[in-house]
Write an enzyme that holds these catalytic residues in place. Structure first.
Site, mmCIF file in Angstrom:
data_model
loop_
_atom_site.group_PDB
_atom_site.id
_atom_site.type_symbol
_atom_site.label_atom_id
_atom_site.label_comp_id
_atom_site.label_asym_id
_atom_site.label_seq_id
_atom_site.Cartn_x
_atom_site.Cartn_y
_atom_site.Cartn_z
ATOM 1 N N SER A 44 15.920 3.265 88.692
ATOM 2 C CA SER A 44 16.061 2.467 89.909
ATOM 3 C C SER A 44 16.746 1.138 89.609
ATOM 4 O O SER A 44 17.206 0.452 90.508
ATOM 5 C CB SER A 44 14.687 2.193 90.517
ATOM 6 N N GLY A 45 16.801 0.788 88.331
ATOM 7 C CA GLY A 45 17.382 -0.499 87.988
ATOM 8 C C GLY A 45 16.332 -1.582 87.866
ATOM 9 O O GLY A 45 16.591 -2.662 87.369
ATOM 10 N N GLY A 46 15.120 -1.291 88.319
ATOM 11 C CA GLY A 46 14.028 -2.245 88.171
ATOM 12 C C GLY A 46 13.552 -2.297 86.729
ATOM 13 O O GLY A 46 13.987 -1.515 85.890
ATOM 14 N N VAL A 47 12.643 -3.242 86.466
ATOM 15 C CA VAL A 47 12.167 -3.436 85.098
ATOM 16 C C VAL A 47 11.517 -2.164 84.554
ATOM 17 O O VAL A 47 11.843 -1.712 83.458
ATOM 18 C CB VAL A 47 11.140 -4.596 85.038
ATOM 19 N N ASP A 48 10.630 -1.574 85.343
ATOM 20 C CA ASP A 48 9.861 -0.435 84.840
ATOM 21 C C ASP A 48 10.753 0.749 84.481
ATOM 22 O O ASP A 48 10.669 1.281 83.379
ATOM 23 C CB ASP A 48 8.816 0.012 85.873
ATOM 24 N N SER A 49 11.602 1.140 85.412
ATOM 25 C CA SER A 49 12.398 2.329 85.114
ATOM 26 C C SER A 49 13.444 2.024 84.043
ATOM 27 O O SER A 49 13.813 2.902 83.273
ATOM 28 C CB SER A 49 13.025 2.918 86.376
ATOM 29 N N SER A 50 13.896 0.781 83.964
ATOM 30 C CA SER A 50 14.855 0.431 82.909
ATOM 31 C C SER A 50 14.208 0.527 81.535
ATOM 32 O O SER A 50 14.800 1.066 80.594
ATOM 33 C CB SER A 50 15.381 -0.997 83.102
ATOM 34 N N GLU A 99 -13.991 -12.376 82.882
ATOM 35 C CA GLU A 99 -12.605 -11.909 82.961
ATOM 36 C C GLU A 99 -11.733 -12.799 83.842
ATOM 37 O O GLU A 99 -10.512 -12.753 83.773
ATOM 38 C CB GLU A 99 -12.565 -10.462 83.463
ATOM 39 N N LYS A 133 2.037 -4.807 83.818
ATOM 40 C CA LYS A 133 3.397 -5.324 83.975
ATOM 41 C C LYS A 133 3.840 -6.219 82.802
ATOM 42 O O LYS A 133 4.945 -6.071 82.288
ATOM 43 C CB LYS A 133 3.479 -6.120 85.279
ATOM 44 N N CYS A 167 -21.832 -8.786 85.916
ATOM 45 C CA CYS A 167 -22.260 -8.947 87.300
ATOM 46 C C CYS A 167 -23.012 -7.703 87.783
ATOM 47 O O CYS A 167 -24.090 -7.442 87.293
ATOM 48 C CB CYS A 167 -21.074 -9.303 88.184
ATOM 49 N N TYR A 168 -22.416 -6.907 88.679
ATOM 50 C CA TYR A 168 -23.131 -5.702 89.119
ATOM 51 C C TYR A 168 -23.518 -4.853 87.906
ATOM 52 O O TYR A 168 -24.632 -4.313 87.834
ATOM 53 C CB TYR A 168 -22.265 -4.878 90.075
ATOM 54 N N GLY A 227 -19.375 -5.022 91.245
ATOM 55 C CA GLY A 227 -19.245 -4.084 92.353
ATOM 56 C C GLY A 227 -19.938 -4.614 93.590
ATOM 57 O O GLY A 227 -20.760 -5.526 93.504
ATOM 58 N N HIS A 271 -18.488 -13.788 85.740
ATOM 59 C CA HIS A 271 -17.285 -12.992 85.468
ATOM 60 C C HIS A 271 -16.433 -13.632 84.362
ATOM 61 O O HIS A 271 -15.607 -14.487 84.647
ATOM 62 C CB HIS A 271 -16.445 -12.874 86.739
#
Ligand code: GLN
Length: 514
Positions: free
Chosen positions: A223-229, A171, A370, A82-83, A55, A169
């Site tokens: 919408s045809g995008g990956v997520d909504s599909s 990560e 994603k 870290c923080y 942070g 870090h």
């Protein structure tokens, strides 16, 4: 769901989502919560472990982000990064102050292999540092298990209480053995079993949806995008014909995209669902007339979307649920999940008006990153070409046209983008680049074509590489590919006389332009 879970407590660090992703890569489910989250709520979640993020504050300053000391007494392992590490030491009686030498970048760290965190880590290992403060003195009961030339406490632990503090870090991928260290915390210290798997997630989600929906009717915003599909197919598998997918062609889609979506989800496609296509192009263009401000455009498009659904829902009859393809970064970036500032409101989250005519919203991907959405898609049997489709924002080309949106500009950016994608594919780069697209800038400039002066628009080409869309770097597209695309664009797209390439990463830019 009673699955084992690690909780990330967010103190506003840049990499908080990365931490959650890394944990999930170790097959353990992980969620991000603000440092303001009540300790009772944290207890109720029954986490296997807690990670405190980095942070911007200095923990010894007044008003610095902090947490209840009780968090270290729950008997739950805590890892401070870290923080988070500085705060742990500070709250438990150590000393944190401004470091005489600040550390930034890749730094060699000497670790003590006897720590559970470092069993399989090399004795000297490169780690990513980014701090101005340091732990001058460890808290009582801790022992130092890593240091660097300038940092006496690069890691400390109190094995008995299962408390661990790391100044760097792990990560970030620049920390060469960072994933190992996080994995060690999760498995060796927290005793996780690794139950987070995409096949079980998909299966559980389908069951949960079935239970929730019952005999209700579901309307999906496709919408045809990956997520909504992916969301749509998951719903179709769960409740079949109870699902109606409404695909709004808002006139801000990529070239030919409307027909492509219809080919997959429509009556001739492989899925068993009701499909309705609404051609609402003009409605959106009218609403967007004279609007230049990006947030306002997003809100208008989001709201208009909901209105169109409401109208369709009325035609269909009573609808109980609305499905949206919201994913985890949308939630966090909208300032809901963690502590990060609102960068831009997401179409699926911020654009939602107060008045919605549905009983409830279902967001089956709300907790996924994603890359996890893609894995879920493959798990559901969605064809690869759809799963690996280029990401496309909810507000579509509306936010790839800087400034006012007009049908003419939509056509320009559609054509330019189609050419760009064709050339990227022709060069065999289409699967190698994270995301690439053309945008239309609001800039007009002087050019010359056929000996005549032109005063036309500039198209900006963008291509980025990214693992998680949280951070990204501009891709180094070979010059031949760029110049060929640029040439074709100025030749084939009317009212474009200049093509620019965007060299900025995220941060400081975002991937989309607005
Ligand atoms: N603000 C703290 C420092 O400068 C922590 C930085 C961080 O978490 N990256 O040391």
């Amino acid at each position: 769901m009673n699955q084992e879970k690690i909780i990330v407590i967010d103190f506003g660090g840049q990499y908080n989502q990365l931490i959650a992703r890394r944990v999930r890569e170790c097959n353990v489910y992980c969620e991000i919560y603000s440092y303001k989250t009540d300790i009772e709520q944290i207890k109720a979640m029954n986490p296997k472990g807690i990670i405190l993020t980095g942070g911007p504050n200095s923990c010894y300053e007044e008003g610095a982000a902090s947490c209840s000391k009780e968090i270290f007494e729950l008997g739950v392992p805590v890892l401070g990064l870290c923080y988070g590490a500085q705060l742990m030491m500070y709250l438990l009686g150590g000393r944190v102050c401004k470091a005489p030498v600040r550390e930034y970048g890749k730094i060699e760290v000497q670790i003590d292999k006897s720590s559970k965190l470092f069993g399989d880590v090399s004795e000297k290992t490169i780690c990513w540092m980014s701090h101005n403060d340091y732990i001058e003195e460890k808290a009582p009961g801790f022992r130092i298990v890593a240091h660097t030339t300038n940092c006496p406490v690069a890691a400390a632990e109190c094995e008995e209480k299962k408390l661990y503090a790391i100044q760097y870090h792990p990560e970030v991928l620049h920390t060469q053995e960072g994933s190992k260290m996080l994995c060690n915390f999760i498995y060796e210290v927290c005793g996780c079993t690794g139950s987070w798997r995409m096949d079980t997630f998909v299966e559980n989600s389908i069951q949960a949806i079935r239970k929730k929906v019952g005999t209700g009717k579901v309307l999906c915003a496709l919408s045809g995008g990956v997520d909504s599909s992916v969301a749509a197919v998951m719903l179709a598998k769960a409740v079949g014909e109870q699902l109606t997918c409404v695909f709004v062609d808002h006139g801000l889609l990529r070239k030919n995209e409307g027909d492509e979506v219809e080919a997959v989800f429509g009556p001739n496609g492989p899925y068993n669902l009701k499909f309705i296509r609404v051609n609402a192009q003009q409605r959106f263009y009218d609403k967007l007339k004279h609007v230049e401000e990006p947030e306002q455009k997003r809100k208008i498009i989001g709201e208009e979307f909901i209105r169109v659904f409401e109208e369709e829902a009325k035609k269909i009859g009573a609808v109980d649920f609305l499905v949206q393809g919201t994913i985890y970064p949308d939630v966090v970036e909208s300032g809901l999940g963690g502590e990060s500032a609102v960068i831009k409101s997401h179409h699926n989250v911020g654009g939602l008006p107060d008045y919605v005519d549905f009983k409830e919203i279902i967001e089956p991907l709300r907790n996924l990153f994603k890359d996890e959405v893609r894995k879920a898609g493959l798990e559901l049997g969605i064809p690869e070409n759809l799963v690996y489709r280029q990401p496309f924002p909810g507000p579509g080309l509306g936010i790839r046209i800087i400034g006012e949106v007009t049908p003419e500009k939509v056509k320009m950016v559609q054509d330019a983008d189609a050419i760009y994608r064709e050339e990227i594919a022709a060069a065999g780069l289409d699967r190698g680049i994270g995301q690439y697209f053309a945008a239309l800038t609001n800039m007009r400039s002087v050019g010359v074509m056929g000996d005549e002066r032109t005063y036309d628009y500039a198209v900006a080409l963008r291509a980025v590489n990214t693992v998680d869309f949280m951070t990204a770097e501009a891709a180094e597209i070979p010059w031949e590919v760029l110049s060929k695309a640029a040439n074709r664009i100025v030749n084939e797209v009317e009212h474009v006389n200049r093509v620019l390439y965007d060299c900025t990463g995220k941060p400081p830019a975002t991937i989309e332009f607005e």
